[in-house]
Design a protein around this motif. Sequence first.
Motif, short mmCIF file in Angstrom:
data_model
loop_
_atom_site.label_atom_id
_atom_site.label_comp_id
_atom_site.label_asym_id
_atom_site.label_seq_id
_atom_site.Cartn_x
_atom_site.Cartn_y
_atom_site.Cartn_z
N TYR A 1 0.80 -1.23 0.00
CA TYR A 1 0.00 0.00 0.00
C TYR A 1 0.83 1.29 0.00
CZ TYR A 1 -4.14 -2.82 0.96
OH TYR A 1 -5.17 -3.73 0.88
N PHE A 2 2.15 1.18 -0.10
CA PHE A 2 2.98 2.37 0.02
C PHE A 2 2.62 3.45 -1.00
CE2 PHE A 2 6.73 4.94 -0.95
CZ PHE A 2 7.06 5.40 0.31
N CYS A 3 2.49 3.08 -2.27
CA CYS A 3 2.21 4.07 -3.32
C CYS A 3 0.83 4.70 -3.13
CB CYS A 3 2.32 3.42 -4.70
SG CYS A 3 4.01 2.95 -5.12
N CYS A 4 -0.15 3.91 -2.71
CA CYS A 4 -1.50 4.44 -2.46
C CYS A 4 -1.48 5.37 -1.26
CB CYS A 4 -2.49 3.31 -2.22
SG CYS A 4 -2.72 2.21 -3.62
N TYR A 5 -0.74 4.99 -0.23
CA TYR A 5 -0.66 5.79 1.00
C TYR A 5 -0.06 7.16 0.72
CZ TYR A 5 0.54 6.96 5.85
OH TYR A 5 0.66 7.57 7.06
N LYS A 6 0.94 7.22 -0.17
CA LYS A 6 1.59 8.48 -0.50
C LYS A 6 0.61 9.49 -1.09
CE LYS A 6 5.39 8.79 -2.69
NZ LYS A 6 6.38 8.58 -3.77
N LYS A 7 -0.45 8.99 -1.74
CA LYS A 7 -1.41 9.87 -2.41
C LYS A 7 -2.46 10.44 -1.47
CE LYS A 7 -0.86 7.31 -6.74
NZ LYS A 7 -1.52 6.42 -7.74
N MET A 8 -2.48 9.95 -0.25
CA MET A 8 -3.47 10.43 0.72
C MET A 8 -3.06 11.79 1.28
SD MET A 8 -4.13 6.81 2.69
CE MET A 8 -4.92 7.61 4.08
N THR A 9 -4.04 12.59 1.70
CA THR A 9 -3.77 13.88 2.31
C THR A 9 -3.31 13.67 3.76
OG1 THR A 9 -6.01 14.19 3.16
CG2 THR A 9 -5.58 14.92 0.90
N LYS A 10 -2.77 14.74 4.34
CA LYS A 10 -2.32 14.68 5.73
C LYS A 10 -3.48 14.34 6.65
CE LYS A 10 0.02 17.42 9.28
NZ LYS A 10 0.60 18.75 9.62
N ARG A 11 -4.65 14.93 6.42
CA ARG A 11 -5.83 14.67 7.25
C ARG A 11 -6.28 13.22 7.10
NH1 ARG A 11 -7.73 16.88 11.66
NH2 ARG A 11 -8.56 18.85 10.88
N GLU A 12 -6.26 12.71 5.88
CA GLU A 12 -6.66 11.31 5.66
C GLU A 12 -5.73 10.35 6.39
OE1 GLU A 12 -8.64 12.08 1.23
OE2 GLU A 12 -6.62 11.26 1.43
N LYS A 13 -4.43 10.65 6.37
CA LYS A 13 -3.49 9.80 7.09
C LYS A 13 -3.74 9.86 8.60
CE LYS A 13 0.13 10.42 3.61
NZ LYS A 13 1.37 11.15 3.27
N GLU A 14 -4.09 11.05 9.08
CA GLU A 14 -4.38 11.22 10.50
C GLU A 14 -5.60 10.39 10.90
OE1 GLU A 14 -4.75 14.96 13.62
OE2 GLU A 14 -5.42 15.24 11.55
N ARG B 1 -16.34 6.82 14.02
CA ARG B 1 -16.34 8.12 13.34
C ARG B 1 -16.70 9.24 14.32
NH1 ARG B 1 -18.72 5.50 8.38
NH2 ARG B 1 -20.79 6.21 9.04
N LYS B 2 -17.61 8.96 15.23
CA LYS B 2 -18.01 9.97 16.22
C LYS B 2 -16.84 10.31 17.14
CE LYS B 2 -21.54 11.03 19.70
NZ LYS B 2 -21.85 12.32 19.06
N GLU B 3 -16.11 9.30 17.57
CA GLU B 3 -14.97 9.54 18.44
C GLU B 3 -13.89 10.36 17.72
OE1 GLU B 3 -14.86 5.67 21.40
OE2 GLU B 3 -14.29 5.39 19.30
N ILE B 4 -13.71 10.05 16.44
CA ILE B 4 -12.71 10.78 15.65
C ILE B 4 -13.13 12.23 15.47
CG2 ILE B 4 -11.60 10.95 13.38
CD1 ILE B 4 -11.82 7.88 13.21
N SER B 5 -14.42 12.45 15.20
CA SER B 5 -14.91 13.82 15.02
C SER B 5 -14.73 14.65 16.30
CB SER B 5 -16.38 13.81 14.59
OG SER B 5 -17.22 13.39 15.65
#
Length: 230
Positions: free
Chosen positions: A163-176, A187-191
């Motif tokens: 998944y390295f190449c796919c992961y690189k394309k994610m935004t900083k927020r998506e990685k977080e 999702r509620k806990e994350i929000s």
Amino acid sequence: MTEKELLQAPPKQLFKLSKLINQGVISYDDLADIIPGILHINNREDLALEYISKEGCNILRYSLEELRTLGAEVFEKHQSHFTRTITYPKLMAEIGKDDPNHVIPFFQDWQYEEDEKPVFHFTSTKILNNTQLISISLFPDRIEYLTNAVNRLFGMNKTYDKYFCCYKKMTKREKEILGFLGQELSRKEISNLLFIDEKTVKKHCENIYKKLNTSKRTELEKIARAFATI
């Protein structure tokens, strides 16, 4: 390895190695003795060299003390106008995104004397901490050796490699958010943690699933663990 695989290999290995340094598993000097390339630590503000392996000092023909004294001025003396005015501004723009998981690959040159032929290196750089970058520079014919050395010494992670190449394309927020999903948070806990609307988290999750090409929450958790930042 194909040319594409060769160029993808150093960023993968740098990601692994920077984690080992931040965990205190290995020192700069120990790492420099292992990898078949030039390890260097640069200042985030102006790219001044704060550490470089012995091989790097030999190639640049400067001692580490001399390089530290010269700071960023050394690039004016020995690198092309293109590298300094085109490559480095693009690099600094990527660093400015402040994403510690982002590995930036690029080519740069070095010419010690004006009548010498420039030497080109393939460099991979990423944020190491608040003030420093960690980089590995390689001659193209040594890229495959780096991959083999790191995998032999520190092992392979199939999820990471897949998944390295796919992961690189994610935004900083998506990685977080992926990291929180790896901790099995809802999702509620994350929000609540990020102070954003739950619908926004849902949209980010949809993008994460799409970019990683999976529909399984358990697979996301595996990916999150593989890319966990220390």
